[in-house]
Write an enzyme that holds these catalytic residues in place. Structure first.
Site, mmCIF file in Angstrom:
data_model
loop_
_atom_site.group_PDB
_atom_site.id
_atom_site.type_symbol
_atom_site.label_atom_id
_atom_site.label_comp_id
_atom_site.label_asym_id
_atom_site.label_seq_id
_atom_site.Cartn_x
_atom_site.Cartn_y
_atom_site.Cartn_z
ATOM 1 N N LYS A 15 60.938 -94.963 26.437
ATOM 2 C CA LYS A 15 60.126 -96.072 27.001
ATOM 3 C C LYS A 15 59.110 -96.247 25.853
ATOM 4 O O LYS A 15 58.554 -95.086 25.528
ATOM 5 C CB LYS A 15 59.774 -95.689 28.472
ATOM 6 C CG LYS A 15 58.676 -96.674 28.978
ATOM 7 C CD LYS A 15 58.347 -96.404 30.491
ATOM 8 C CE LYS A 15 57.276 -95.505 30.601
ATOM 9 N NZ LYS A 15 55.970 -96.354 30.465
ATOM 10 N N ASP A 32 51.729 -113.532 33.998
ATOM 11 C CA ASP A 32 50.922 -114.663 33.508
ATOM 12 C C ASP A 32 51.370 -115.908 34.069
ATOM 13 O O ASP A 32 52.350 -115.703 34.948
ATOM 14 C CB ASP A 32 50.831 -114.773 32.086
ATOM 15 C CG ASP A 32 49.734 -115.621 31.429
ATOM 16 O OD1 ASP A 32 49.292 -116.400 31.774
ATOM 17 O OD2 ASP A 32 49.064 -115.041 30.217
ATOM 18 N N ARG A 60 55.423 -86.429 30.150
ATOM 19 C CA ARG A 60 55.114 -85.165 29.498
ATOM 20 C C ARG A 60 55.863 -83.815 29.890
ATOM 21 O O ARG A 60 55.817 -82.961 29.024
ATOM 22 C CB ARG A 60 53.709 -84.705 30.245
ATOM 23 C CG ARG A 60 52.699 -85.756 29.481
ATOM 24 C CD ARG A 60 51.104 -86.200 30.404
ATOM 25 N NE ARG A 60 51.652 -86.734 31.681
ATOM 26 C CZ ARG A 60 50.670 -87.003 32.499
ATOM 27 N NH1 ARG A 60 49.449 -86.627 32.556
ATOM 28 N NH2 ARG A 60 51.207 -87.625 33.611
ATOM 29 N N THR A 107 51.207 -97.832 41.470
ATOM 30 C CA THR A 107 50.746 -96.114 42.430
ATOM 31 C C THR A 107 49.231 -95.848 42.308
ATOM 32 O O THR A 107 48.996 -95.321 43.168
ATOM 33 C CB THR A 107 51.822 -95.098 41.804
ATOM 34 O OG1 THR A 107 51.897 -95.138 40.390
ATOM 35 C CG2 THR A 107 53.096 -95.432 42.264
ATOM 36 N N LYS A 120 54.877 -104.759 31.225
ATOM 37 C CA LYS A 120 54.378 -105.409 32.576
ATOM 38 C C LYS A 120 53.487 -106.692 32.352
ATOM 39 O O LYS A 120 52.497 -106.984 32.844
ATOM 40 C CB LYS A 120 53.259 -104.391 33.128
ATOM 41 C CG LYS A 120 53.933 -103.016 33.580
ATOM 42 C CD LYS A 120 52.881 -102.042 34.151
ATOM 43 C CE LYS A 120 53.369 -100.879 34.453
ATOM 44 N NZ LYS A 120 53.473 -99.866 33.291
ATOM 45 N N ASP A 173 57.967 -101.294 28.234
ATOM 46 C CA ASP A 173 57.126 -101.503 29.486
ATOM 47 C C ASP A 173 55.909 -101.967 29.138
ATOM 48 O O ASP A 173 54.807 -101.393 28.988
ATOM 49 C CB ASP A 173 56.825 -99.868 29.800
ATOM 50 C CG ASP A 173 56.010 -99.706 31.013
ATOM 51 O OD1 ASP A 173 56.000 -100.723 32.025
ATOM 52 O OD2 ASP A 173 55.451 -98.543 31.354
HETATM 53 O O1 C5P Z 1 54.161 -87.970 31.674
HETATM 54 P P1 C5P Z 1 54.628 -88.668 33.025
HETATM 55 O O2 C5P Z 1 56.050 -87.935 33.176
HETATM 56 O O3 C5P Z 1 53.740 -88.518 34.124
HETATM 57 O O4 C5P Z 1 55.115 -90.061 32.505
HETATM 58 C C1 C5P Z 1 55.331 -90.969 33.537
HETATM 59 C C2 C5P Z 1 55.421 -92.405 32.622
HETATM 60 O O5 C5P Z 1 55.615 -93.567 33.774
HETATM 61 C C3 C5P Z 1 54.033 -92.732 32.017
HETATM 62 O O6 C5P Z 1 54.378 -93.779 30.862
HETATM 63 C C4 C5P Z 1 53.511 -93.754 33.141
HETATM 64 O O7 C5P Z 1 52.565 -94.612 32.796
HETATM 65 C C5 C5P Z 1 54.572 -94.244 33.807
HETATM 66 N N1 C5P Z 1 54.374 -94.946 35.163
HETATM 67 C C6 C5P Z 1 53.960 -93.858 36.065
HETATM 68 N N2 C5P Z 1 53.862 -94.251 37.329
HETATM 69 C C7 C5P Z 1 54.057 -95.676 37.793
HETATM 70 C C8 C5P Z 1 54.288 -96.612 36.844
HETATM 71 C C9 C5P Z 1 54.670 -96.141 35.567
HETATM 72 O O8 C5P Z 1 53.914 -92.653 35.993
HETATM 73 N N3 C5P Z 1 53.742 -96.078 39.055
#
Ligand code: C5P
Length: 232
Positions: free
Chosen positions: A32, A64, A211, A119, A61, A59
């Site tokens: 991603k 417009d 992460r 979220t 998003k 990603d």
């Molecule tokens: O590091 P982590 O596992 O928390 O990363 C989750 C990924 O998903 C990040 O790129 C974050 O921006 C994305 N994301 C999220 N929650 C959402 C939409 C996207 O954590 N509702």
């Protein structure tokens, strides 16, 4: 469509992301690419990662007016990415235009996924600032249904919502779910988390994991564990 793990490559630049991907000796994880990396490095980083054999979820998003989103999606389809997304709040007209723009002359196109409510938006803020006077989960489900009716392929949602989305929009409608943590790892800033195994049980189609893999001492081992627990 098979379940898969998408690695959120939230790195500041080309050097860091390529150094990370170079650590994988055999696998070509689904990657991603988000706003940070794309705005820093532009389309060239997408082409480079694609040329190395990875599938890509871009990603960005989009949100417009329909005509602008349609033209932007046409550009993204030429980048040969596998999945892109937009905000369902842009309305059905915008989603339909996005699909038109995304479809290549040969009829193929990347998967198109909708973000419902972020979220980070609480019910309180939705009510107070966006003036949407309905329960948050009702709004999420209504936006998911709008996306399905417009012909999109799925939504980004919490793994905890995946079963509900499938019930409302059909089992073929994809659920792409972040907020995944190993049972024995740090939750970090994610409020509602699920293990890869539990995400599979609830019915997520793709989990987006950042992460727990990118910051692991051994990212390849963490990725393999994730695949083992989620895909089986
Ligand atoms: O590091 P982590 O596992 O928390 O990363 C989750 C990924 O998903 C990040 O790129 C974050 O921006 C994305 N994301 C999220 N929650 C959402 C939409 C996207 O954590 N509702």
């Amino acid at each position: 469509m098979g379940r898969d793990v998408i690695v959120a490559c939230d790195f500041p630049g080309k050097e860091e992301v390529l150094r990370f991907l170079d650590r994988f000796p055999e696998e070509k994880p689904y990657v991603k690419i988000g706003m940070e990396l794309f705005y820093a490095e532009g389309p060239a980083i997408v082409r480079e990662i694609k040329a190395r054999g990875h599938r890509i979820f871009l990603d960005l998003k989009l949100h417009d007016i329909p005509n602008t989103v349609k033209s932007a999606m046409a550009v993204l389809s030429r980048l040969d990415v596998d999945m892109v997304n937009l905000h369902a709040a842009g309305t059905a007209a915008m989603m339909t235009a996005a699909l038109e723009g995304l479809t290549r002359p040969d009829g193929t196109r990347p998967l198109l996924i909708a973000v419902t409510q972020l979220t980070s938006t609480s019910e309180e803020r939705m009510r107070g600032e966006l003036l949407i006077d309905r329960p948050l989960d009702e709004v999420v489900m209504a936006y998911a249904k709008n996306a399905a009716q417009a012909g999109l392929d799925g939504v980004v949602c919490s793994p905890l919502e995946a079963a509900k989305v499938h019930d409302a929009c059909g089992s073929a409608f994809l659920t792409v779910t972040p907020g995944v943590r190993f049972a024995d790892s740090d939750v970090g800033d994610q409020a509602r988390v699920t293990t890869p195994e539990r995400a599979r049980e609830i019915g997520s189609d793709y989990i987006v994991v950042g992460r727990p893999i990118t910051r692991a001492e051994d990212p390849v081992a963490a990725y393999r564990r994730c695949v083992r627990e989620f895909v089986g």
